[in-house]
Design a protein around this motif. Structure first.
Motif, short mmCIF file in Angstrom:
data_model
loop_
_atom_site.label_atom_id
_atom_site.label_comp_id
_atom_site.label_asym_id
_atom_site.label_seq_id
_atom_site.Cartn_x
_atom_site.Cartn_y
_atom_site.Cartn_z
N SER A 166 0.81 -1.23 0.00
CA SER A 166 0.00 0.00 0.00
C SER A 166 0.85 1.27 0.00
O SER A 166 0.33 2.36 0.27
CB SER A 166 -0.93 -0.02 1.22
OG SER A 166 -0.22 -0.33 2.40
N LYS A 194 -0.24 4.85 -1.25
CA LYS A 194 -1.71 4.85 -1.33
C LYS A 194 -2.31 5.53 -0.10
O LYS A 194 -1.87 5.33 1.02
CB LYS A 194 -2.23 3.42 -1.44
CG LYS A 194 -1.81 2.73 -2.73
CD LYS A 194 -2.38 3.46 -3.94
CE LYS A 194 -1.83 2.91 -5.24
NZ LYS A 194 -2.28 3.69 -6.41
N ILE A 236 -6.55 2.14 1.60
CA ILE A 236 -6.10 1.09 2.52
C ILE A 236 -7.28 0.56 3.33
O ILE A 236 -7.44 -0.64 3.52
CB ILE A 236 -5.01 1.64 3.45
CG1 ILE A 236 -3.76 2.02 2.64
CG2 ILE A 236 -4.67 0.64 4.54
CD1 ILE A 236 -2.70 2.73 3.44
#
Ligand SMILES: *Cc1c(COP(=O)(O)O)cnc(C)c1O
Length: 225
Positions: free
Chosen positions: A38, A41, A46
């Motif tokens: 992730s 991001k 998430i």
């Protein structure tokens, strides 16, 4: 489909592909775990994956992880965070407090610092050694020829909880060669976890015994930064 809905769909597709690759290679169900990468991001993205049940995540920067994950970890306490990017020795203490697995141990000074912080805090984290299987000078990781000695020093001299190896194959080479090499190093050192395989090559990595695959783009879409 909204971008957030796409995450649900991608996550399912990746999980099915992992299950399929395990079956094709006569490996046990759940023998390979999915680390959702992730990095870069934002939080809503998430959280979508968390709501879909994903609990293993990979991040590559200590500071970014602190900012994004401190409260998310409180909301989802069974989340496990893997550090998959280079770690500076002066950030070892924060990394030990934040991550459950540090996958990028690659030099004595770092291994010593992480070992000391684990001892000081009593944190139960795990460490993987990063091996630079392609011997690329711009990349982190111990070279294959030095791997056995380094692994044994970490375990025996530093008492570091090492139970895995990690590699990132060169982009312009057949990844299978690198996965095979990493597996061989693990076998002769009695190391059980293999973190290898990303969006483009995880099915091959599963064929070669990956116990963790680290997948970003195939779940979250391409990264712009
Ligand atoms: C970014 C990254 C990944 C994920 O790569 P994708 O191609 O997005 O799947 C895996 N491992 C490491 C070490 C990374 O830095």
């Amino acid at each position: 489909m909204t971008p957030l809905e796409a995450i649900d769909k991608n996550l399912n597709a990746v999980k099915q592909a992992i299950d399929g690759a395990l079956r094709d290679n006569h490996r046990l169900e759940n023998a390979t775990k999915l680390v959702a990468v992730s990095k870069t991001k934002p939080r809503d993205v998430i959280e979508r994956a968390l709501k879909a049940g994903q609990r293993l995540f990979g991040e590559n920067r200590v500071q970014e992880t602190e900012q994004k994950w401190l409260d998310l970890k409180r909301l989802y306490p069974d989340t496990q965070l893997h550090l998959i990017g280079p770690l500076q020795t002066n950030k070892a203490a924060v990394a030990v407090s934040l991550f459950d697995v540090i996958e990028t141990i690659d030099r004595l000074k770092l291994a010593t610092a992480v070992s000391r912080h684990i001892k000081d805090t009593g944190r139960k984290i795990r460490c993987f050694i990063q091996v630079n299987t392609g011997e690329e000078h711009q990349k982190a990781g111990v070279f294959p020829a030095e791997a056995d000695g380094f692994i044994q020093t970490c375990i025996t001299t530093l008492n570091l909880p090492v139970d895995g190896l990690m590699c990132i194959p060169p982009t312009d080479e057949e990844p299978a060669l690198h996965f095979g090499l990493l597996r061989k190093i693990a076998e002769r050192n009695n190391i059980k976890e293999l973190s290898m395989g990303m969006s483009a090559d995880y099915e091959t990595a599963i064929q070669f015994g990956a116990t963790y695959v680290r997948i970003g783009r195939a779940i979250f879409g391409s990264r712009t930064n």
